[in-house]
Scaffold this motif. Structure first.
Motif, short mmCIF file in Angstrom:
data_model
loop_
_atom_site.label_atom_id
_atom_site.label_comp_id
_atom_site.label_asym_id
_atom_site.label_seq_id
_atom_site.Cartn_x
_atom_site.Cartn_y
_atom_site.Cartn_z
N SER B 94 -44.13 -6.44 -60.27
CA SER B 94 -44.82 -7.68 -59.91
C SER B 94 -45.49 -8.35 -61.09
O SER B 94 -45.85 -9.51 -61.03
N PHE B 95 -45.71 -7.60 -62.18
CA PHE B 95 -46.48 -8.16 -63.28
C PHE B 95 -45.66 -8.13 -64.57
O PHE B 95 -44.75 -7.32 -64.71
N GLU B 96 -46.06 -8.99 -65.51
CA GLU B 96 -45.28 -9.14 -66.74
C GLU B 96 -45.61 -8.11 -67.81
O GLU B 96 -46.19 -8.45 -68.84
N TYR B 97 -45.27 -6.87 -67.56
CA TYR B 97 -45.45 -5.85 -68.59
C TYR B 97 -44.43 -6.05 -69.71
O TYR B 97 -43.34 -6.56 -69.45
#
Lengths: 332, 263
Positions: B94-97
């Motif tokens: 879900s997140f921009e790692y």
């Protein structure tokens, strides 16, 4: 060891910047004249002294704690629910607090401390109901069930709140309810600050220390499990810390929207998604944003503007700005 | 190849619901150290369930799993996560790692609850990226990756865990031929370095390319387990998949055929 040094500088900046803003905010207000008070006045004017020490100082510290708490809790909730649009009060906590405060105003007393107590109680009850129904629900995964239960419980409390507004005396109680729901720190004293301080400190320390683990808890359960994470236990601890800080700050400040949603977003824009980096930035930015909004609330107009209006206005504006400028990215 | 059994699965039975049929029914087989074992079977055969039991994520209704002669439940969660790494079938991020940040999550089994990954962990994570051939993606955000690249990131994360046993759930099912071959080649290399590998698949060809041991499963049961000679027969594969399957040999290579061209 360049990275270490950079980390130390960043940490110092993240701590000193909010404190600096805090000190400046003490001299912002409408006494003796709008906007700025000469610090030298503290030495000569007794009213200025009392104003700064007894009113502005506890109030501004509370604004800082409020911003820190909502921003930290928002960041945690977004990770735990793997959803960047979640805000900290959504599990029945905000609506529960609103209902509790109104209940107290209509049927019990308008004493601020009593309102805070009842609001906290119902905020926690809101979460407890959400949790309980999520357990009983026979549909979907655990996170989805919590979200659905939170929506249902919030709706119940908001309906109850509607009834209370209808029953309230429009000349006194209703105004007070509306004002409470719009949020504000006008009634803050040292006493109410001390009431929220222990919970906020403990909650934020837990969140700060476990910030890297949040990345693991945002993974699918089976993956987190395979990495040795006790998913249930760690998630519950972080959820409890977030809800606790949210519940106490909402209980003294009323419903202050948008901070918990927007600040973690901005923090992620600055540092990237790694919670070890964005949580500290989120806490620091939240502190600054809290102080800033409260200072505007008590300075812009002769009468006070409810804090929730300022945070919504600024928050929504920033949100739209971020959404239409998707490539605005500061390299960490 | 060693003959020592690293994992012994004995008479394993599991049901998701007491009223339902068993998802696993008296499953038994052994996994030797340093080999590749493939669990082959159609969708719904119980392959993923079996992986979850091996991970300790679910508890068997009866039967046992022994890891180096010790029951699985006697290992602590942390200890077990140092033993076994999982590559899930797919993962929604879900997140921009960045890739490196994501692979570093694989160091969790070696870190205390309040500890952050340090320089040593970064070295290990970079080494894992080297092994999967995607070191150049280190700073790329995860959402910008292709499906094949994401699969290699998930594999790298499991390698950063430095597991002695690597479990992969359908590692090739989302991949095109080129990416499938890359993945299988990496698994082969890991086997040479001593890692014990178990992967599930419904693709017989993937098993043909790398597996030492093949476990044929259908409806929660093991139909056959062993090398190619014992398992890759037209009869057994037909039984496994429930449709006619033919094993033919062309130019010394075994090929699995299940359907001619429809006109």
């Amino acid at each position: 060891m360049n990275i270490r040094r950079k980390q130390i500088y960043t940490t110092i900046l993240l701590i000193t910047l909010p404190l600096l803003v805090l000190v400046i905010a003490l001299f912002v207000g409408r006494y003796p004249k709008p906007i700025w008070m000469n610090p030298a006045l503290l030495g000569s004017d007794e009213i200025a002294q009392r104003l700064v020490l007894n009113l502005r100082l506890p109030r501004t510290i509370t604004a800082m704690l409020l911003g820190m708490s909502l921003a930290a809790a928002g960041g945690v909730m977004q990770m735990l629910f793997r959803n960047p649009l979640v805000e900290p009060g959504f599990l029945g906590v905000s609506q529960g607090a609103g209902f509790g405060a109104s209940l107290c105003i209509v049927f019990l007393t308008t004493n601020p401390l009593a309102i805070e107590g009842v609001a906290t109680l119902f905020a926690v009850l809101g979460l407890a109901f959400s949790y309980f129904f999520a357990r009983k629900m026979r549909y979907g995964g655990w996170l989805l069930r919590l979200v659905l239960a939170g929506i249902a419980v919030s709706a119940f409390f908001s309906a109850g709140l509607g009834i209370l507004k209808y029953l309230a005396d429009p000349n006194s109680q209703l105004q007070q309810i509306v004002f409470w729901l719009l949020g504000g720190l006008y009634s803050i004293t040292w006493k109410s600050l001390l009431y929220i301080l222990p919970v906020v400190i403990v909650g934020i320390i837990i969140i700060y220390l476990m910030r890297w683990r949040l990345n693991l808890l945002a993974l699918e359960d089976e993956t987190a499990f395979s990495l040795g994470v006790s998913v249930g236990r760690e998630r519950t601890l972080l959820l409890a810390a977030s809800v606790a800080v949210t519940a106490v700050v909402i209980s003294v400040a009323g419903i202050v929207a948008w901070i918990g949603l927007i600040i973690p977003h901005i923090a992620r824009r600055i540092t990237g998604a790694n919670a070890a980096n964005f949580i500290p930035v989120s806490i620091s930015l939240g502190a600054i944003f809290g102080i800033l909004c409260d200072s505007l609330a008590r300075t812009l107009m002769p009468g006070e503007i409810p804090l929730g209006i300022i945070t919504s206005l600024l928050g929504a504006a920033i949100f739209i700005f971020l959404m239409v400028k998707p490539n605005l990215k500061v390299k960490a | 190849m060693s003959d020592r059994s690293l994992l012994t699965i004995d008479d394993l039975t599991f049901a998701y619901n007491t009223t339902q049929a068993s998802a696993l029914d008296r499953v038994s087989f052994e996994i030797n150290a340093g080999t590749i074992t493939t669990i082959l079977g159609p969708n719904g055969a119980g392959k993923t369930t079996l992986l979850h039991l091996l991970l300790g994520l679910r508890k068997p209704a009866s039967g046992s799993i022994l890891l180096e002669d010790l029951p699985l439940h006697e290992y602590s969660r942390r200890n077990l996560s140092q033993w076994m790494g999982l590559v899930p079938q797919s993962e929604h991020v879900s997140f921009e790692y960045t890739v490196l940040e994501y692979v570093l999550l694989g160091r969790a089994p070696y870190l205390g609850p309040l500890e952050l990954p340090g320089d040593g962990d970064i070295v290990i994570a970079r080494d894992a990226l080297q092994k999967t051939g995607i070191a150049f993606l280190e700073h790329r955000p995860i959402p910008a990756l292709s499906g094949g690249e994401l699969q290699l990131v998930l594999l790298s994360r499991a390698l950063a865990q430095q597991p002695r046993i690597l479990l992969l759930d359908e590692p090739t099912s989302h991949l095109d031929l080129a990416n499938r071959n890359i993945t299988l080649r990496i698994l082969d290399q890991l086997r040479k370095e001593g890692t014990t590998i178990l992967f599930t698949t419904h693709d017989p060809e993937a098993a043909l390319i790398v597996a030492d041991t093949i476990v044929l499963m259908n409806k929660g049961r093991v139909l056959a387990a062993g090398g190619f000679e014992e398992t890759f027969t037209s009869e057994k594969l037909t039984q496994t998949y429930g449709v006619p399957v033919e094993v033919v040999r062309t130019d010394g290579i075994q090929v699995v055929k299940s359907m001619g061209r429809l006109s």
